[in-house]
Design a protein around this motif. Structure first.
Motif, mmCIF file in Angstrom:
data_model
loop_
_atom_site.group_PDB
_atom_site.id
_atom_site.type_symbol
_atom_site.label_atom_id
_atom_site.label_comp_id
_atom_site.label_asym_id
_atom_site.label_seq_id
_atom_site.Cartn_x
_atom_site.Cartn_y
_atom_site.Cartn_z
ATOM 1 N N SER A 250 0.860 -1.185 0.000
ATOM 2 C CA SER A 250 0.000 0.000 0.000
ATOM 3 C C SER A 250 0.892 1.230 0.000
ATOM 4 N N PRO A 251 0.613 2.222 -0.871
ATOM 5 C CA PRO A 251 -0.602 2.372 -1.664
ATOM 6 C C PRO A 251 -0.639 1.419 -2.865
ATOM 7 N N SER A 252 -1.868 1.049 -3.238
ATOM 8 C CA SER A 252 -2.095 0.183 -4.385
ATOM 9 C C SER A 252 -3.442 0.550 -4.993
ATOM 10 N N PRO A 253 -3.743 0.090 -6.200
ATOM 11 C CA PRO A 253 -5.044 0.391 -6.788
ATOM 12 C C PRO A 253 -6.221 -0.032 -5.915
ATOM 13 N N ASP A 258 -13.964 2.828 -5.335
ATOM 14 C CA ASP A 258 -14.576 1.999 -6.362
ATOM 15 C C ASP A 258 -15.762 2.737 -6.976
ATOM 16 N N LEU A 259 -15.818 2.816 -8.315
ATOM 17 C CA LEU A 259 -16.856 3.567 -9.007
ATOM 18 C C LEU A 259 -18.258 3.108 -8.623
ATOM 19 N N ALA A 260 -18.506 1.804 -8.670
ATOM 20 C CA ALA A 260 -19.849 1.315 -8.364
ATOM 21 C C ALA A 260 -20.252 1.648 -6.936
ATOM 22 N N THR A 261 -19.320 1.545 -6.006
ATOM 23 C CA THR A 261 -19.627 1.862 -4.609
ATOM 24 C C THR A 261 -19.957 3.334 -4.449
ATOM 25 N N VAL A 262 -19.203 4.199 -5.140
ATOM 26 C CA VAL A 262 -19.451 5.642 -5.064
ATOM 27 C C VAL A 262 -20.796 5.992 -5.688
ATOM 28 N N GLN A 263 -21.104 5.416 -6.853
ATOM 29 C CA GLN A 263 -22.297 5.820 -7.580
ATOM 30 C C GLN A 263 -23.579 5.144 -7.094
ATOM 31 N N ARG A 264 -23.470 3.894 -6.630
ATOM 32 C CA ARG A 264 -24.699 3.171 -6.286
ATOM 33 C C ARG A 264 -24.694 2.579 -4.885
ATOM 34 N N GLY A 265 -23.617 2.829 -4.145
ATOM 35 C CA GLY A 265 -23.572 2.381 -2.756
ATOM 36 C C GLY A 265 -23.156 0.944 -2.564
ATOM 37 N N LYS A 266 -22.814 0.212 -3.608
ATOM 38 C CA LYS A 266 -22.384 -1.180 -3.485
ATOM 39 C C LYS A 266 -21.543 -1.549 -4.703
ATOM 40 N N PRO A 267 -20.550 -2.419 -4.523
ATOM 41 C CA PRO A 267 -19.638 -2.766 -5.617
ATOM 42 C C PRO A 267 -20.254 -3.804 -6.551
ATOM 43 N N ASN A 318 -10.156 9.659 -16.474
ATOM 44 C CA ASN A 318 -8.875 9.912 -15.813
ATOM 45 C C ASN A 318 -8.945 9.628 -14.322
ATOM 46 N N GLN A 319 -10.127 9.807 -13.742
ATOM 47 C CA GLN A 319 -10.259 9.564 -12.310
ATOM 48 C C GLN A 319 -10.419 8.074 -12.018
ATOM 49 N N TYR A 320 -11.301 7.406 -12.727
ATOM 50 C CA TYR A 320 -11.533 5.978 -12.507
ATOM 51 C C TYR A 320 -10.886 5.209 -13.657
ATOM 52 N N HIS A 321 -9.692 4.705 -13.408
ATOM 53 C CA HIS A 321 -8.916 4.114 -14.492
ATOM 54 C C HIS A 321 -8.262 2.790 -14.150
ATOM 55 N N TYR A 322 -8.312 2.352 -12.883
ATOM 56 C CA TYR A 322 -7.754 1.050 -12.515
ATOM 57 C C TYR A 322 -8.844 -0.015 -12.666
ATOM 58 N N LEU A 323 -8.741 -0.816 -13.723
ATOM 59 C CA LEU A 323 -9.719 -1.867 -14.005
ATOM 60 C C LEU A 323 -9.210 -3.197 -13.471
ATOM 61 N N THR A 324 -10.032 -3.874 -12.689
ATOM 62 C CA THR A 324 -9.728 -5.241 -12.262
ATOM 63 C C THR A 324 -10.979 -6.083 -12.427
ATOM 64 N N LEU A 423 -13.725 -0.595 -11.046
ATOM 65 C CA LEU A 423 -13.046 0.557 -11.629
ATOM 66 C C LEU A 423 -12.730 1.489 -10.474
ATOM 67 N N ARG A 424 -11.445 1.670 -10.192
ATOM 68 C CA ARG A 424 -11.059 2.445 -9.012
ATOM 69 C C ARG A 424 -10.271 3.685 -9.411
ATOM 70 N N ASN A 425 -10.297 4.672 -8.517
ATOM 71 C CA ASN A 425 -9.512 5.872 -8.757
ATOM 72 C C ASN A 425 -8.182 5.783 -8.006
ATOM 73 N N THR A 426 -7.351 6.791 -8.182
ATOM 74 C CA THR A 426 -6.074 6.830 -7.488
ATOM 75 C C THR A 426 -6.306 7.032 -5.997
ATOM 76 N N PRO A 427 -5.646 6.265 -5.135
ATOM 77 C CA PRO A 427 -5.814 6.447 -3.690
ATOM 78 C C PRO A 427 -5.508 7.884 -3.272
ATOM 79 N N ALA A 428 -6.194 8.353 -2.237
ATOM 80 C CA ALA A 428 -6.008 9.723 -1.746
ATOM 81 C C ALA A 428 -5.978 9.719 -0.229
ATOM 82 N N ALA A 429 -5.275 10.689 0.332
ATOM 83 C CA ALA A 429 -5.195 10.826 1.790
ATOM 84 C C ALA A 429 -4.990 12.289 2.140
#
Length: 631
Positions: A250-253, A258-267, A318-324, A423-429
């Motif tokens: 850590s840090p890691s993707p 996570d996009l789905a968690t941010v937009q709909r409350g669950k991954p 550009n914000q959500y770019h880590y695909l797993t 789909l995740r964004n860059t970690p932030a702190a």
């Protein structure tokens, strides 16, 4: 069996099969070196000579040596015709004409990721010898061949290679690769970075049309002595001390939002139907949800084109770019354009700048024990298929309005299991974060230096911790921004073993660091913005406005709530729309501060409130509340 016919007693090690009774190293006086493993058990010296382990491609690149301790060490799907299996710390093989093992491989026309040689090419100036321990009852033709390719197409025009002598029994072979190249176009080993490395350990002939052999370990190394070619451990008359294998956890993707968690409350983790709400399938029949995820089967009308349509609101690529994604399937691996083939996935997306779908390149997916979670940074590569439709606007810099995943392009009735997509964004702190790391080859007395910097290559890094004692397992140290400027920081960890040098590794993702508000100070970094309009639509309403968080280097998140009766979360959206009026009126505001999203609402009158989500010091201010009546 050993060359003397006496069975060797061996001890297990994470780095392969090490001789407990002793190893005698005899380098044949020829350009092709064979190191003979003897059953003789010389007495241990009072003080054994110590040799430092040589640099090894797999250990340094993947932090995972080719010791065949697990299936990830070798992808049997990429072998030549024959039977290949990783088990009990060995790679066993049984093959006829055309058989080979592919230590490093790549496939042209696919999206390179993970251990693909195009994503992790071999530095031929650092690694110049190939060593391995092989046991076989037959030497076949008495020859073996090492092949290398400098192009993804693996054609003769970019092929080089060398031969070596093979002897029946259990032997260690240490083959120099920087000598004469006599295969294909005779491309020298050191001519360019190599993207594929194949070995035919034993060449078959009429007298030996099939061969069987086991490999205990393989090392593509940079050592200059036969002893340094051996895996770390006690070899009887000498000991090889391991090189460190640092891994930055850590840090890691995985630390990013996570996009789905941010937009709909669950991954999108499909172990239950609840997490698949809004997801639709096309050209596929849903079978069930369970521990292996969403299980489905390809079906018509276009059976070779199954599609998983994922509900998304607009987001910044550009914000959500880590695909797993975690995908498995029944049956074996094949790329044939026929039933049982097409074992590849791809993503397709739609952007605000064009109505043309953006078609991602083939993502090879492997079978059985070779399957693993796929991880791709969509902004670090060109993810488009070479034959994609025009215009090819790609991923980077786009506002994504639609997202689809095609899991298995098998023309047959393939059954597949999709466990998750992220789909995740860059970690932030804010202010500080925790750096975590471990040593995959840990020994007592190891110390670490931890550094951070704004470049991706280690240039100009600042040391934040030095001489940190390293424990076995996870280690942690705090990265406090302090007087350093807010920005995006990469992490480097350098490990020092007490007897065998040092090695470094970088984090797989940077972390966006913002300043924390000073205690008792007036917060000036609270997000700004406005909830401009709320317009009724069929089954909901479209909300629009703008937002900007001065602490954020990427988009600002806005969350919406229905506060008609209590507070019900409706979803979120990130800023991605150009607002020239805001850029002119608000000092320092970036171009794309606008946001727009449609939320679902039941019939009736609703009070909807929007909040800007703060990433630095400050609060999550309301951007306003508006009422709307849904018919």
């Amino acid at each position: 069996m050993s060359s003397s016919g006496t069975r060797l007693v061996r001890a297990r090690s994470r780095r392969g099969r090490l001789t407990a009774l002793g190893v005698v190293l005899t380098v044949v006086a020829a350009p092709l070196a064979v190191v003979t493993v003897s059953a003789a058990a010389p007495a241990h010296a009072a003080t054994e000579p110590v040799v430092g382990e040589s640099p090894d491609y797999a250990s340094e690149t993947f932090q995972d040596p080719w010791d065949f301790s697990d299936a990830a060490d070798y992808n049997t799907d990429l072998s030549g015709p024959g039977t290949y299996k990783v088990a009990n710390g060995q790679l066993s093989m049984n093959y006829g004409t055309g058989g080979f093992i592919s230590l490093v491989d790549t496939v042209s026309g696919s999206l390179a990721y993970g251990r693909d040689g195009a994503a992790a090419p071999i530095n031929t100036s650092r690694y110049q010898r190939l060593a391995f321990e092989m046991n076989t009852s037959s030497a076949g033709s008495g020859k073996g061949i090492v092949y290398w390719y400098t192009c993804r197409e693996k054609t003769s025009s970019c092929l080089g290679g060398t031969t070596f002598n093979v002897t029946a029994g259990d032997h260690v072979y240490d083959i120099p690769l920087n000598g004469t190249s006599n295969q294909g176009s005779k491309i020298p080993w050191t001519s360019a970075k190599v993207v594929a490395l194949r070995v035919q350990p034993i060449v078959t002939n009429a007298a030996h049309p099939t061969v069987s052999a086991t490999l205990n370990w393989v090392r593509l190394h940079g050592g200059t002595t036969a002893q340094a070619a051996m895996p770390a451990g006690d070899h009887g008359t000498y000991r090889v001390e391991p090189m460190p294998e640092p891994v930055v956890d850590s840090p890691s993707p995985a630390d990013g939002k996570d996009l789905a968690t941010v937009q709909r409350g669950k991954p999108w983790e499909f172990t239950s139907s609840a997490n698949a709400s809004g997801v639709t399938l096309q050209n596929a029949r849903l079978i069930h949800y369970g521990s292996d995820g969403l299980t489905a089967q390809n079906q018509g009308p276009n059976q070779g084109d199954p599609q998983v349509h994922l509900p998304v609101q607009k987001f910044s690529a550009n914000q959500y770019h880590y695909l797993t994604f975690d995908l498995t399937y029944d049956g074996g691996f094949s790329l044939a354009s026929a039933a049982g083939g097409g074992k590849m996935a791809r993503v397709i997306w739609y952007g605000a700048s064009t109505s043309t779908p953006q078609i991602g390149n083939d993502i090879l997916t492997f079978s059985g024990a070779n399957a693993r979670e796929v991880a791709i940074d969509m902004t670090a590569v060109n993810p488009l298929d070479e034959t994609a439709l025009n215009p090819k606007v790609g991923w980077a810099g786009q506002v994504i309005t639609g997202f689809r995943f095609d899991p298995n392009e098998d023309k047959g009735a393939a059954v597949w299991h999709l466990k998750s997509i992220h789909l995740r964004n860059t970690p932030a702190a804010t202010g500080s974060t925790t750096v975590k790391f471990h040593d995959a080859a840990w020994v007592a007395g190891t110390t670490a230096d931890v550094k951070v910097g704004t470049s991706a290559n280690g240039s100009g890094y600042t040391t934040i911790a030095s001489g940190v004692p390293v424990q076995q397992g996870t280690n942690a140290t705090t990265f406090s921004l302090g007087s350093m400027a807010a920005g995006t920081y990469h992490v480097e960890v350098v490990l020092h073993h007490p007897n065998s040098g040092n090695a470094l590794a970088f984090s797989s993702a940077p972390v966006i660091m913002s300043k924390a508000a000073a205690s008792g100070s007036t917060v000036s970094a609270t997000p700004k913005g406005s909830f401009d309009t709320l317009t009724a639509t069929s089954g909901g309403a479209t909300a629009r406005g703008w937002a900007w968080d001065p602490d954020q280097t990427s988009s600002t998140e806005v969350r919406l709530y229905d506060q008609t009766s209590g507070s019900k979360y409706l979803g979120s959206v990130t800023t991605s729309i150009a607002r020239s009026d805001v850029a002119r009126a608000v000092a320092g505001a970036p171009a794309n501060t606008g946001w727009s999203t449609t939320v679902s609402l039941a019939k009736g009158t609703h009070k909807v409130c929007a909040y800007a989500i703060n990433q630095g010091g400050g609060s999550n201010p309301t951007l306003g509340c508006k009422s709307v009546t849904v018919g």
